[in-house]
Structures are given as structure tokens and as C-alpha cells.
Design a protein around this motif. Structure first.
Motif, PDB file in Angstrom:
ATOM      1  N   LEU C  50       0.821  -1.210   0.000  1.00 27.03           N
ATOM      2  CA  LEU C  50       0.000   0.000   0.000  1.00 27.03           C
ATOM      3  C   LEU C  50       0.852   1.257   0.000  1.00 27.03           C
ATOM      4  O   LEU C  50       0.498   2.262  -0.614  1.00 27.03           O
ATOM      5  N   LEU C  51       1.988   1.217   0.686  1.00 30.17           N
ATOM      6  CA  LEU C  51       2.865   2.389   0.734  1.00 30.17           C
ATOM      7  C   LEU C  51       3.894   2.373  -0.399  1.00 30.17           C
ATOM      8  O   LEU C  51       4.769   3.230  -0.463  1.00 30.17           O
ATOM      9  N   ASN C  52       3.777   1.381  -1.296  1.00 29.28           N
ATOM     10  CA  ASN C  52       4.668   1.285  -2.454  1.00 29.28           C
ATOM     11  C   ASN C  52       6.142   1.207  -2.036  1.00 29.28           C
ATOM     12  O   ASN C  52       7.009   1.826  -2.644  1.00 29.28           O
ATOM     13  N   ARG C  53       6.398   0.432  -0.979  1.00 33.69           N
ATOM     14  CA  ARG C  53       7.780   0.220  -0.532  1.00 33.69           C
ATOM     15  C   ARG C  53       8.296  -1.081  -1.128  1.00 33.69           C
ATOM     16  O   ARG C  53       7.893  -2.160  -0.698  1.00 33.69           O
ATOM     17  N   HIS C  54       9.167  -1.004  -2.104  1.00 29.78           N
ATOM     18  CA  HIS C  54       9.704  -2.211  -2.733  1.00 29.78           C
ATOM     19  C   HIS C  54      11.207  -2.197  -2.609  1.00 29.78           C
ATOM     20  O   HIS C  54      11.826  -1.141  -2.641  1.00 29.78           O
ATOM     21  N   PRO C  55      11.841  -3.383  -2.507  1.00 31.51           N
ATOM     22  CA  PRO C  55      11.208  -4.687  -2.345  1.00 31.51           C
ATOM     23  C   PRO C  55      10.510  -4.827  -0.987  1.00 31.51           C
ATOM     24  O   PRO C  55      10.971  -4.227   0.007  1.00 31.51           O
TER      25      PRO C  55
END
Lengths: 202, 202, 202
Positions: C50-55
């Protein structure tokens, strides 16, 4: 290329399994298509979201959706005239599990991930669609009730990874991985094999 | 702008439906807010994650969450004093389904996706919140049991896409799409319409 | 650093809770590992997507998966010889809830999000893994049936945010937040505290 073909066959057989379950719980026509689509795209969608691969596979290439529509429609026509063979749900599910588990593992491997993550990503890709199908139709997911389900997936992925590391051609490693999963699942169901249950350990 | 308004009303009616289900299964106050939020943001969150639109709509704009809180609180106060009208759950759910299905379809269309993906993305955006609500409260999701649920969503989205292609103003196409979904769903429930069940085909 | 430690302990206790539930519903060995992993990584995975934290956290750092494997295996060995203490499931779940709720809130706060989103993101991070565990084993999720579940999470997150705003050291704010959640949950279960049920309002 081989990966693409595996994914196409994978969505087709999972779509078939979705229609079989939908018919079993008396859904209507479009509910059947919905469950087929959910089962077919669930695992690969999770894989692409977790690995941040955008666009998602079925958004990038509409052929997947046409394959799902066709496989679901043909299955509906078939079961309208003939009863499906006895173990067709188990076989369709096992084939989808095998193809997606190895495809998920390959993609994780290609991104340079470690062994444990390759195994987990393969197992999640293979099992998520069937889990969604079962939860949505109010059944306990196969992975949590049936013989050697997670075991089959993990055995096949491990076989695939080892054969790759040993330097065998990718096609061989992939084929063996898929066959191990299919074989373990089908034999487990036929012979009633299972791991020890947790509650029986004590 | 019209899209924004649709999403705001959509989260409000889905929040209402969440509270109604929560009351039906005797959840407590905060469980009711949780189910309201889950129902309201489920579909749009799935849409944004699958289309890689970040930040997610309710993270980008906190107004959505305030609308959900307000709609849920007002519903709780209402049902504390008056019994909710007989079909209020079906109507709130149908309105949420209609608004989110068309909004999801519009967003997929604006990203240049093909017809089939526009339909599927709209259907998923419209149905995911209600599915989550029903699975979490241990009910079989409406989409899989009720009359013309997926059918209504798809009919409305197809109507919207065709009217757009014919060159009608977006406002007209959107309104017709929403009204088709609402109409099909409500009439299906009132008149007991349904597609043939899969198991009755044979 | 303290955040990292919290996440590591969080996955361990959620893995334990997964094995306890798996044993309760008679899953097999690998089904137990699967449920442990799903419970342990569910909340943090949702947070990162949801917070677009990748990886995703467990893809970035394989240590999480090893901790899950170890915690699950030790729990299996333990329950093979000794019955687990009476409230072990509630305690393991409450600890996981507390650690992940505060960790999710911290991460949302660090990204500069508003109060309402910090609370919601913390609550979702804390509760998603347990929800998945319960839905997959066909139980009604604790959050929707048990005493002060969402309440505990929200109370702890609010305490954490306020103490932060007051200028107290992060370690103190974090500790108080975690203890509030743990305390509210455990006391609620022991004393049978609960919020008014929605259906009893009328």
C-alpha cells in the motif's frame, strides 16, 4: 517463451478448476466466469504485485483473459452435456499448481533472489489462485486440508532449483519440476499419502 | 471531478453496507468501523495496486477516510434508534457496486487499456469491497450467490463503454452505466431474476 | 534499529500463532509452516504494497523468513511434547498485533502521512496477518468477534502518536504504544471487557 506457454496453460487449467467448483456450489453463469478468472489470475497477480512487476501479466497481455474466457466457456458447455471425470478438479488444480509454482520460482530466480525466497514466491504463485477460489466458495482451501499440497509444490520447486544449479538445460529442470509437483499431488490423492498432522505429534 | 464525486459517494454507501452487515452479525462499535472501512476502500485499493497508481486513493486524499467515518457513524446512530429499511443493505451495496464499477472502468480506459481489461478492472473495483466484507463476516459473497450481481456490473460497464465510443458526453455515458447496474441489481432482487445456474445446465 | 527488532519479534510471534491455529484445526506439518508464514508476513506485506515500498520487507531481507521457519519449527517441537499454555494463542496474537500496529504507524508517520492514515495503516498492518490466518482456517477473524481487538490497536497507536508529538523519545513512545495494545487486549480477554455490540444499541 516456455514460461509464457506455461502461464497460458496454467490460467486455462485454473479457469477450468474455477468452473468446476462454481458448478459444484450452484453458482450462475457469470459467477462461474468470475470464479474462473479469480482462480486463474490470483497467483500470478500476487507474484507480480509482490515483485513490483508492472503492468500485471494479464493487463500487459490480454491473451490471458481470452484464454480464461475460452477455457471457462468450453468447460461450461462440456459439463452441460457430460458429467466431468471423477478427479477432474484435483487434476486441473494440480496442473495449475505445478505450472504456476515453477513459473513463479523462475521469475523470482531471474530477479536474483535467494533460495528461500524463490521457494516461497513459487509456492505463493502456485497456491494463491486456488486459495482464493476455495475461500470465495466457502470451502477450506486445499492447501490446508489435502494430502501433500504444499509439500508437492515445495518438492517440485526444490527439484527445479537443484537441476538448474547442476547446469541442466532450463527446459529439463522446468519439466522435472512440473512433473514432480503433478506426480506427488496425484499419487498423494490416489494413495491417500499425507504428512503427519500437527495435532497428532503429541 | 465527476469521478471524484462518484468515488466519495461510493465509499460512503459501501461504508453504510459494512455497518449494516456488522450489526447483523453482532460486531462491536470499532469492529463496525473496521468492516465499514474495509468494504469502502477494498475495491479502489485493489484497482490502484493493480494499475500501479500510487499513492493509493485514500492515502493521497484523507477526505475519503473522513467520509467513511462520518457515513459509518451516522449509520450506527440511525440503527440505534430506528430499524433500517428492509432492502437497505441490497440498495447500499448496489449503489457502491455501480459507482465503483464505472469509476474503475473509467480509470482503466484512461490508461489506454483494451475493452476486456476495462470490463474486468471495472468489475473487480466494484465487487472487491463487498467480497471482502462478506468473507470477513463469514458470509458467501453476494457475487457468488445473488441474482445478476456480476451480470449487472458487466452490463453497466459495457453500456458505458459503448456510449463513450459512440461519442456521447462522458457524463451521459457514466450516468447510464451507473443506472444500468443499479436497475439490473434492484429489479433482479425484486423480481427474483437470475441467470441459469451452472449445475442446472446438464 | 528498534523498528527492525520489532518486526523480527513480530513475525516470530505471529508465526507461533499460525502454528497454534494450524494444530488446532489438524493441519499437516507443511500446512503449519504455510499458515505460520502467511500470518507472519501478511500485515507487513500489505503495508509495503500500500505504501509502495519495494522490495517488500521479507524479499529485501531473508532473515525474516529464517526467523519464521525457526519460530514455527520450535513451536511444533514444543507442542509435540507439551500442551501449549492456555492463553498462548491470545498472547502470541496480541504481541504480534501490538508490534506490527506500532511499526506500521511509525512507517506511515515517517512518510509524512496525516494522523488518520497513520492510525489506519498501523491498524491494518497489525491486523491483516491474523485476519488471513483466521479466514484461511475458516474461523471468524478475531478482530470481528473478540473483545477490544480493533480498540486495543487504535488505543496504542493513538498513545504512540501523542507521545511522539509531545516530544518524548521515540523509544518511550514506541514502548508505551506496544504496552497499551498488549495490556488492553490481555485485560479485555481476562475480564471479558467489550465495547457495546452494534445490534444492542437499539
Amino acid at each position: 517463451m516456455i514460461l509464457y506457454l506455461m502461464d497460458l496453460i496454467g490460467v486455462a487449467v485454473f479457469a477450468i478448476s474455477g468452473v468446476l467448483v462454481a458448478a459444484h456450489v450452484h453458482m450462475d453463469l457469470l459467477g462461474g466466469f468470475a470464479l474462473a478468472a479469480l482462480t486463474a489470475i490470483g497467483g500470478g497477480t500476487l507474484r507480480d504485485v509482490l515483485l513490483n512487476r508492472h503492468p500485471i501479466f494479464w493487463i500487459r497481455d490480454a491473451r490471458y483473459l481470452w484464454v480464461i474466457l475460452a477455457a471457462a466457456a468450453l468447460t461450461m458447455v462440456y459439463i452441460a452435456f457430460l458429467p466431468p471425470p471423477g478427479n477432474s478438479l484435483v487434476v486441473a488444480d494440480a496442473l495449475g499448481l505445478a505450472l504456476f509454482a515453477i513459473s513463479g520460482a523462475q521469475i523470482a530466480e531471474a530477479s536474483g533472489h535467494s533460495f528461500l525466497i524463490v521457494v516461497l514466491m513459487g509456492a505463493m504463485t502456485g497456491t494463491a489462485g486456488g486459495m482464493l477460489r476455495d475461500v470465495m466458495s466457502a470451502r477450506v482451501p486445499m492447501i490446508f486440508q489435502q494430502d501433500l499440497y504444499a509439500t508437492a509444490a515445495i518438492a517440485g520447486i526444490v527439484a527445479y532449483v537443484i537441476l538448474q544449479k547442476l547446469g541442466l538445460p532450463r527446459t529439463v529442470a522446468v519439466s522435472v519440476g512440473v512433473l514432480v509437483i503433478l506426480g506427488v499431488r496425484v499419487l498423494a490423492v490416489v494413495w491417500g499419502l499425507h504428512l503427519p498432522r500437527l495435532s497428532r505429534l503429541g
